[in-house]
Design an enzyme around this catalytic site. Structure first.
Site, PDB file in Angstrom:
ATOM      1  N   GLU A  25       0.846  -1.203   0.000  1.00 28.62           N
ATOM      2  CA  GLU A  25       0.000   0.000   0.000  1.00 28.62           C
ATOM      3  C   GLU A  25       0.878   1.248   0.000  1.00 28.62           C
ATOM      4  OE1 GLU A  25      -2.815   0.081   3.233  1.00 28.62           O
ATOM      5  OE2 GLU A  25      -3.648   2.008   2.594  1.00 28.62           O
ATOM      6  N   ASN A  70      -6.688   1.432   2.863  1.00 27.45           N
ATOM      7  CA  ASN A  70      -7.449   2.671   3.044  1.00 27.45           C
ATOM      8  C   ASN A  70      -7.042   3.713   2.001  1.00 27.45           C
ATOM      9  OD1 ASN A  70      -8.520   1.374   5.257  1.00 27.45           O
ATOM     10  ND2 ASN A  70      -7.214   2.409   6.736  1.00 27.45           N
ATOM     11  N   ASN A 170     -12.231  -1.162  -0.667  1.00 24.06           N
ATOM     12  CA  ASN A 170     -11.467  -1.675   0.462  1.00 24.06           C
ATOM     13  C   ASN A 170     -12.218  -1.414   1.762  1.00 24.06           C
ATOM     14  OD1 ASN A 170      -8.866  -2.541   1.856  1.00 24.06           O
ATOM     15  ND2 ASN A 170      -9.186  -0.509   2.766  1.00 24.06           N
ATOM     16  N   GLU A 171     -12.392  -2.448   2.557  1.00 20.66           N
ATOM     17  CA  GLU A 171     -12.978  -2.320   3.898  1.00 20.66           C
ATOM     18  C   GLU A 171     -14.149  -1.336   3.899  1.00 20.66           C
ATOM     19  OE1 GLU A 171      -9.861  -1.737   6.847  1.00 20.66           O
ATOM     20  OE2 GLU A 171      -9.109  -3.764   6.481  1.00 20.66           O
ATOM     21  N   TYR A 241      -6.778  -8.500  11.574  1.00 15.66           N
ATOM     22  CA  TYR A 241      -5.491  -8.265  12.230  1.00 15.66           C
ATOM     23  C   TYR A 241      -5.654  -8.676  13.674  1.00 15.66           C
ATOM     24  CZ  TYR A 241      -4.203  -5.470   8.172  1.00 15.66           C
ATOM     25  OH  TYR A 241      -3.909  -5.065   6.891  1.00 15.66           O
ATOM     26  N   GLU A 289      -6.202  -9.218   3.461  1.00 10.88           N
ATOM     27  CA  GLU A 289      -5.316  -8.567   4.433  1.00 10.88           C
ATOM     28  C   GLU A 289      -5.363  -9.413   5.689  1.00 10.88           C
ATOM     29  OE1 GLU A 289      -5.599  -4.345   5.304  1.00 10.88           O
ATOM     30  OE2 GLU A 289      -6.297  -3.954   3.258  1.00 10.88           O
ATOM     31  N   GLN A 335       1.706  -6.182   5.484  1.00  7.23           N
ATOM     32  CA  GLN A 335       2.026  -5.863   4.113  1.00  7.23           C
ATOM     33  C   GLN A 335       3.384  -6.474   3.783  1.00  7.23           C
ATOM     34  OE1 GLN A 335       1.280  -1.701   3.230  1.00  7.23           O
ATOM     35  NE2 GLN A 335      -0.688  -1.752   4.246  1.00  7.23           N
TER      36      GLN A 335
HETATM   37  O1  AHR Z   1      -2.813  -2.615   6.196  1.00  8.97           O
HETATM   38  C1  AHR Z   1      -3.069  -1.436   6.904  1.00  8.97           C
HETATM   39  C2  AHR Z   1      -4.518  -1.010   6.808  1.00  8.97           C
HETATM   40  O2  AHR Z   1      -5.313  -1.944   7.476  1.00  8.97           O
HETATM   41  C3  AHR Z   1      -5.128  -0.966   5.427  1.00  8.97           C
HETATM   42  O3  AHR Z   1      -4.905   0.230   4.784  1.00  8.97           O
HETATM   43  C4  AHR Z   1      -6.568  -1.152   5.695  1.00  8.97           C
HETATM   44  O4  AHR Z   1      -7.244  -1.799   4.635  1.00  8.97           O
HETATM   45  C5  AHR Z   1      -6.628  -1.944   6.983  1.00  8.97           C
HETATM   46  O5  AHR Z   1      -7.463  -1.375   7.906  1.00  8.97           O
END
Ligand code: AHR
Length: 484
Positions: A25, A70, A170-171, A241, A289, A335
Site C-alpha cells: 500500500e 485505506n 477496500n474495507e 489483524y 489482508e 504488508q
Molecule cells: O494494512 C493497513 C490497513 O489496514 C489498510 O490500509 C486497511 O485496509 C486496513 O485497515
C-alpha cells in the site's frame, strides 16, 4: 503424547499458491523507501530496491494486492501514470501525508514481473466512480486502438498488463473508510462497478470487499452481495489483524480458534447461498489482508517490530488457510515491506523480521493438495478458551514429488514430542525439517542482532508408518518427507 494422523487420500482440496500472496500500500515506507527508493545505492536504475526484491523472491509470493488499503479509497490512478515530473502531488487523507505519485500502475506491474508475482489491483469505490474503475481496466488490459490504450503504450507498455485480479473497494464496512457503505449501498455499487469492469474485460476475476470489522452486519453484507451479484463475485474478501495487547501468551496462542470460527462461518454462508440460490460458479474466500498488528495502531507508519510469538501466530494463520483450502483460494500478508511487514529496510540494508521465517518455510514447503490431518494430545486454557490443543497443525501433499509436509506450531513454553502416523503407505527415506525458533517468545530481529529468530534446517530419515519428532519450546516445525 501428541499424535498426528495423516491419510494421503483424505484430502481437503487444492491448496492454491495464491494463499501465499502479499499486499503493498502507499502507506509509510512500504512503497517509497521500501519497494521503490529513487537515488538509493541499493536501488537499480529504475529505483527498485534490489535487496527487497531478493528477499521477497525468497517468500515466493505469487500475487500482490495494490495500491491499498485505506489509501485506495481516495486514490486517482491517473495521477500515477505518465512522465514522473508531471505527476501531481495530492493530499493523502487515509494516512495524512502527501502522495507524490512517482510510483503508480506501470511501476507496480513492472515490479510484480521482477518478483514473479501477478498484480492484483483494488479500485477506488470510496470517493471514486465506476468510470475511473472501468478506465483503469482498459488502460491495463485493453488491446483496441483507444486513447487509454494509446496512453499505456506511450507510457512504455506496448503489451497489455493483463491484470487478472481486481478488487472493488477496500474495507467498505468500516467507518474509517472514505466512502464507507451500508450493505445495500455496497451491493449496488459492486454490481454496477463489476458489470462495467467486466464489459471492458470479461476475463477478469472480481473480488468483493466483504468484512473487515466483523460488525453485526457482516452476514447481511455477504448475503446481499451474493443475492445481487452472484455472477460478478469470484472472491469474497475478508480481513483481520490480531495482537497480544494483554501480553497474555496463552490467550494469544488460542487465537487459532478465532481463525477457525471465522473461516468456518464465512465458508458456511457461501455454501448456504450456493444451495439457496443455486449458484453454479464457485465463490472463493480471499483473506486479502491478514497479519499481526497491534503495537502501531494509531500511527501513520505502522513499523511494527515483530517477536517470536508473533511468528507463531503467523504460522497459525497459515495453518488455518491450509485447513480451509477448500474455500480460501487467496490470502495476502499485509504488508510486504516496512509497514507491518516481514522485512524492514534501512538506508544501508534490510532486516528479516521474525515473521519472515515461518512464511518462507510454509511458502516453500507446502504442496498443492491440502490434507485433512487429525491430531490430538495435550491441551491448554487460553483466555476464555478451554481445551485448546497445544499443537496447531496442518498438512499438505506434493503429488508429483510424492512428499508430505506437516506444519506444527508448538504453543507450549516447554519442549514436546509428537508422533506422526501415516494411515496409508509408509514414510520413505530422507527428508528435512525446518524449525523456526529463538531464545524466548519476545525475541526480535534487529539491525544489531538480525538472526535472533531464524529457520534452522536439518535432515530427517523415516521409514514405516510412524515418525517421532521432538518439538522445541515455542517453535514452528515444518517436516517434509517422501512417502512410498
Ligand atoms: O494494512 C493497513 C490497513 O489496514 C489498510 O490500509 C486497511 O485496509 C486496513 O485497515
Amino acid at each position: 503424547m501428541n499424535t498426528i494422523k495423516i491419510d494421503p487420500d483424505r484430502t481437503l482440496g487444492t491448496l492454491e499458491r495464491n494463499v501465499f500472496g502479499g499486499f503493498a500500500e502507499h502507506l509509510g515506507r512500504c512503497i517509497y523507501g521500501g519497494i521503490y527508493d529513487e537515488g538509493s545505492p541499493l536501488a537499480d536504475a529504475e529505483g527498485y530496491r534490489r535487496d527487497v526484491i531478493a528477499a521477497i523472491k525468497r517468500l515466493r509470493m505469487p500475487v500482490i494486492r495494490y495500491p491499498g488499503g485505506n489509501f485506495v479509497s481516495g486514490y486517482r490512478w491517473m495521477d500515477g501514470i505518465g512522465p514522473k515530473d508531471r505527476r501531481p502531488p495530492r493530499a493523502e487523507l487515509a494516512w495524512h501525508t502527501v502522495e507524490s505519485n512517482r510510483f503508480g500502475t506501470d511501476e507496480f506491474v513492472r515490479w510484480c514481473r521482477l518478483i514473479g508475482a501477478e498484480p492484483y489491483l483494488a479500485v477506488n469505490c470510496g470517493d471514486g466512480d465506476m468510470r475511473e474503475a472501468r478506465d483503469w481496466v482498459e488502460y491495463c488490459n485493453g488491446t483496441s486502438d483507444t486513447e487509454l490504450v494509446r496512453m499505456r503504450r506511450r507510457n512504455g507498455s506496448e503489451e497489455p498488463h493483463r491484470v487478472r485480479y481486481w478488487g472493488i473497494g477496500n474495507e467498505v464496512d468500516g467507518p474509517w473508510q472514505m466512502g464507507m457503505k451500508t450493505p445495500e449501498e455496497y451491493a449496488r455499487a459492486y454490481t454496477e462497478f463489476g458489470k462495467l469492469m467486466r464489459m471492458v474485460d470479461p476475463d477478469i476475476q472480481l473480488i468483493a470487499s466483504w468484512t473487515s470489522g466483523w460488525f453485526d452486519d457482516w452476514v447481511e453484507r455477504g448475503q446481499l452481495l451474493l443475492e445481487q451479484a452472484p455472477r460478478l463475485v469470484d472472491y469474497m474478501a475478508i480481513h483481520w489483524y490480531v495482537g497480544n495487547r494483554e501480553d497474555d501468551f496463552g490467550r494469544y496462542m488460542a487465537l487459532s480458534e478465532l481463525f477457525e470460527d471465522r473461516l468456518t462461518a464465512a465458508e458456511g454462508l457461501i455454501d448456504a447461498m450456493r444451495v439457496c440460490r443455486k449458484l453454479e460458479r464457485p465463490v472463493h474466500l480471499a483473506v486479502d489482508e491478514w497479519n499481526v498488528w497491534y503495537r502501531t495502531r494509531g500511527d501513520d507508519r505502522l513499523e511494527e517490530v515483530y517477536n517470536l510469538e508473533d511468528a507463531l501466530v503467523v504460522a497459525m494463520q497459515l495453518n488455518a488457510f491450509i485447513r480451509h483450502a477448500r474455500s480460501v483460494k487467496m490470502a495476502n500478508l499485509a504488508q510486504v515491506v516496512n509497514v507491518i511487514a516481514p522485512m524492514m529496510t534501512w538506508e544501508d540494508g534490510l532486516v528479516l523480521q521474525t515473521t519472515f521465517h515461518p512464511f518462507e518455510v510454509y511458502s516453500r514447503q507446502a504442496g498443492s493438495v491440502a490434507l485433512d490431518a487429525y491430531w490430538e494430545g495435550e491441551t491448554f486454557q487460553g483466555g476464555d478458551q478451554a481445551g485448546v490443543r497445544v499443537l496447531d497443525v496442518s498438512a499438505t501433499l506434493n503429488p508429483e514429488a510424492r512428499q508430505i509436509s506437516v506444519f506444527v506450531v508448538n504453543r507450549s513454553l516447554d519442549a514436546g514430542e509428537v508422533e506422526i502416523v501415516l494411515q496409508e503407505g509408509a514414510w520413505a527415506g530422507a527428508g528435512a525439517r525446518w524449525v523456526v525458533n529463538g531464545p524466548d517468545i519476545k525475541a526480535t530481529n534487529t539491525r544489531e542482532n538480525p538472526e535472533a529468530v531464524t529457520a534452522a534446517e536439518e535432515r530427517v530419515e523415516a521409514s514405516g508408518a510412524r515418525v517421532r519428532l521432538a518439538l522445541e519450546p515455542h517453535s514452528v516445525t515444518a517436516l517434509t518427507l517422501p512417502i512410498a
